[in-house]
Design an enzyme around this catalytic site. Structure first.
Site, PDB file in Angstrom:
ATOM      1  N   ASP A  26       0.785  -1.249   0.000  1.00  0.00           N
ATOM      2  CA  ASP A  26       0.000   0.000   0.000  1.00  0.00           C
ATOM      3  C   ASP A  26       0.818   1.301   0.000  1.00  0.00           C
ATOM      4  OD1 ASP A  26      -1.533  -2.121   0.834  1.00  0.00           O
ATOM      5  OD2 ASP A  26      -2.258  -1.177   2.652  1.00  0.00           O
ATOM      6  N   ARG A  75      -7.661  -1.258  11.596  1.00  0.00           N
ATOM      7  CA  ARG A  75      -6.430  -0.694  11.037  1.00  0.00           C
ATOM      8  C   ARG A  75      -6.636   0.363   9.937  1.00  0.00           C
ATOM      9  NH1 ARG A  75      -6.511  -6.152   9.348  1.00  0.00           N
ATOM     10  NH2 ARG A  75      -6.874  -6.471   7.131  1.00  0.00           N
ATOM     11  N   GLU A 101     -10.583  -2.512   4.247  1.00  0.00           N
ATOM     12  CA  GLU A 101      -9.255  -1.977   4.557  1.00  0.00           C
ATOM     13  C   GLU A 101      -9.114  -0.572   3.960  1.00  0.00           C
ATOM     14  OE1 GLU A 101      -6.498  -5.955   4.708  1.00  0.00           O
ATOM     15  OE2 GLU A 101      -6.750  -5.118   2.718  1.00  0.00           O
TER      16      GLU A 101
HETATM   17  C1  FRU Z   1      -3.887  -3.667   2.630  1.00  0.00           C
HETATM   18  C2  FRU Z   1      -3.249  -4.107   3.941  1.00  0.00           C
HETATM   19  C3  FRU Z   1      -3.634  -3.169   5.054  1.00  0.00           C
HETATM   20  C4  FRU Z   1      -2.504  -3.341   6.026  1.00  0.00           C
HETATM   21  C5  FRU Z   1      -1.327  -3.558   5.124  1.00  0.00           C
HETATM   22  C6  FRU Z   1      -0.293  -4.498   5.652  1.00  0.00           C
HETATM   23  O1  FRU Z   1      -3.231  -4.108   1.501  1.00  0.00           O
HETATM   24  O2  FRU Z   1      -3.639  -5.427   4.224  1.00  0.00           O
HETATM   25  O3  FRU Z   1      -4.905  -3.401   5.603  1.00  0.00           O
HETATM   26  O4  FRU Z   1      -2.340  -2.230   6.864  1.00  0.00           O
HETATM   27  O5  FRU Z   1      -1.831  -4.055   3.905  1.00  0.00           O
HETATM   28  O6  FRU Z   1       0.858  -4.512   4.873  1.00  0.00           O
END
Ligand code: FRU
Length: 504
Positions: free
Chosen positions: A46, A176, A228
């Site tokens: 991300d 998160r 997310e």
């Molecule tokens: C999305 C995710 C988020 C998390 C991150 C972990 O792609 O799963 O929810 O914070 O990647 O790398």
């Protein structure tokens, strides 16, 4: 000089430049994106902490600087003056005893509400998820908590706040990806947080004390996976303000695996109320995930996503680095088919790396048999401009001498755009690597032009005036060197070819 020759001439130059560089320089390995950000080495997923401050666009990113697979997450950092050329900076945040550094955002605390800077020298404050892997393994349900860190030197170095975490998990496993902005009308910070199957909004006077305001979405939108990476921001439409809420979901995207849906509605500082309950996707393609927008850019909203899909992102056949970001895209709202849609278009700053423009009109296309056998000028922006809005079958084919091809087109019977990568090149790295992606044509009233941004191993398709988009990665064994059109009755005005210079 004939048009064909002109094409050939300009193409050879670019191809030669790249192959020369390939031998010597980093950033020119096979499949390395030339007009997209990717880390010099190692893994990324991300985009994080995107904020504009003092003339610089900051891009932090999920990063594991020891391998080309996902691992203990750090925040990598890159900066740009123009959204196009990126300079990688030292790692911003390292994992610590509270856990890995998962996704989140950065704000500039101009009012010094946090007391971490001064009004003259405001702190940049990162709000991120601390993910405790030991807690996760041990069966705890509170292993994700929100923490902050601050920088007093414009993002170069960071200190974690000693009172972390600032928002404790109430017992929700997926808790998160905080995205925070200053809500001026309420004189407070607002956080959107992904909490399993919904978004929870919190507010704070100082970035340290957070109060729950409301929840959204438990029974709205797509729910084929966990929610997310939310983002909430205002956009104007015909002089009226709306709020857009982006929500990534994995799995459960329209073309399997990861994808980002959005809602348009109203926000009163506490509650988000959608104006429509239709599920909409910012990009229907298999490889645009976890995207959010830059903060601090005024009315302009610029989006950037991760060109990956959790189904196979750990296996794509690159060495040295793994995965890249989309091109930055300007977002706006449009009325179409009786609803409000989000429009995405590559930022005009891409024009800075344009290496001339070639317009091939319909007559020339026919003369060339609709084939351009030496289209070696990837990367490039290609626009197919049509005379009519009615859409009939057509396809654009990128191919190489080894019989590999990527097909992008419109299927009138099914009323949808598609990307077919079933014969695009390497696929053996993962059984989950999907063959095709589809995106609906939303209305016959919309512009029927198609715009493509093609890089070494990715294509971004913008259709329906940017309302219906498809992003996909691909891995041909030899670079594609031919572009051809198959046209079943579309009236073409021209094909515009804009070769792009490497940003590295
Ligand atoms: C999305 C995710 C988020 C998390 C991150 C972990 O792609 O799963 O929810 O914070 O990647 O790398």
């Amino acid at each position: 000089m004939s048009l064909k020759r002109l094409l050939i001439g300009s193409i050879f130059l670019t191809a030669a430049t790249i192959s020369q560089a390939q031998k010597t320089t980093a950033y020119h390995e096979p499949y390395r994106p030339q007009v997209h950000f990717s880390p010099k080495k190692w893994w990324t997923n991300d985009p994080n902490g995107m904020v504009y401050y003092k003339g610089t666009y900051h891009l932090f990113f999920q990063h594991y600087p020891k391998a080309t697979v996902w691992g203990p997450m750090h925040w990598g950092h890159a900066t740009s003056k123009d959204l196009v050329h990126w300079t990688q900076q030292p790692i911003a945040l390292y994992p610590d005893k509270l856990g890995y550094i998962f996704s989140g955002s950065v704000v500039v605390d101009e009012r010094n509400t946090s007391g971490l800077g001064t009004k003259d020298k405001p702190a940049m404050v990162a709000i991120f998820t601390h993910h405790d892997p030991k807690g996760e393994k041990g069966g705890s349900s509170t292993y994700q908590n929100e923490s902050i860190a601050y920088s007093l030197d414009e993002g170069l170095t960071w200190k974690k706040y000693p009172g972390n975490p600032v928002l404790k998990n109430p017992g929700i496993k997926d808790f998160r990806d905080p995205k925070v902005f200053w809500y001026d009308e309420g004189n407070k910070w607002v956080m959107s947080l992904a909490t399993k199957d919904r978004i929870t909004f919190y507010s704070s006077p100082n970035l340290k004390d957070w109060t729950k305001e409301s929840e959204f979405g438990q029974s709205l939108g797509a729910h084929g996976g966990v929610w997310e990476c939310p983002d909430l921001f205002p956009l104007q439409l015909n002089g009226k303000q709306y709020w857009v809420l982006l929500v990534s979901i994995n799995p459960g995207g329209p073309n399997k695996g990861s994808a980002t849906q959005y809602f348009v509605g109203h926000f009163d500082g506490k509650t988000f109320t959608p104006v429509s309950t239709k599920t909409k996707w910012i990009d229907y393609g298999p490889d645009d995930y976890a995207g959010v927008t830059w903060g601090n850019t005024g009315k302009r909203k610029v989006f950037l996503g991760w060109m990956g899909n959790w189904l196979y992102a750990n296996e794509v056949p690159t060495k040295v680095w793994r995965n890249a970001m989309t091109v930055p895209r300007d977002l706006s709202l449009t009325l179409a088919a009786g609803d409000i849609y989000l429009r995405s278009e590559p930022v005009p700053e891409m024009g800075k790396i344009a290496n001339g423009t070639i317009k091939v009109d319909a007559e020339q296309l026919v003369k060339n048999n609709n084939i351009f056998s030496v289209i070696k000028q990837r990367p490039g922006q290609f626009t197919l401009k049509f005379k009519t809005k009615a859409a009939k079958d057509y396809s654009v084919i990128l191919s190489n001498d080894g019989g590999e091809k990527l097909v992008i087109g419109f299927d009138a019977a099914k009323n949808r755009y598609y990307i077919d990568r079933s014969a695009s090149g390497q696929k053996q790295f993962s059984k989950q690597f999907t063959n095709a992606g589809y995106a609906p044509r939303l209305s016959t009233m919309l512009d029927s032009d198609m715009e493509l941004v093609v890089d070494q191993s990715s294509v971004e398709v913008f259709a329906d005036g940017g309302l219906s988009n498809l992003t996909a990665v691909f891995f041909p064994r030899k670079p594609y060197n031919k572009l051809s059109l198959v046209n079943h009755g579309m009236e073409i005005e021209h094909l515009q070819i804009q070769p792009l210079k490497s940003i590295w």
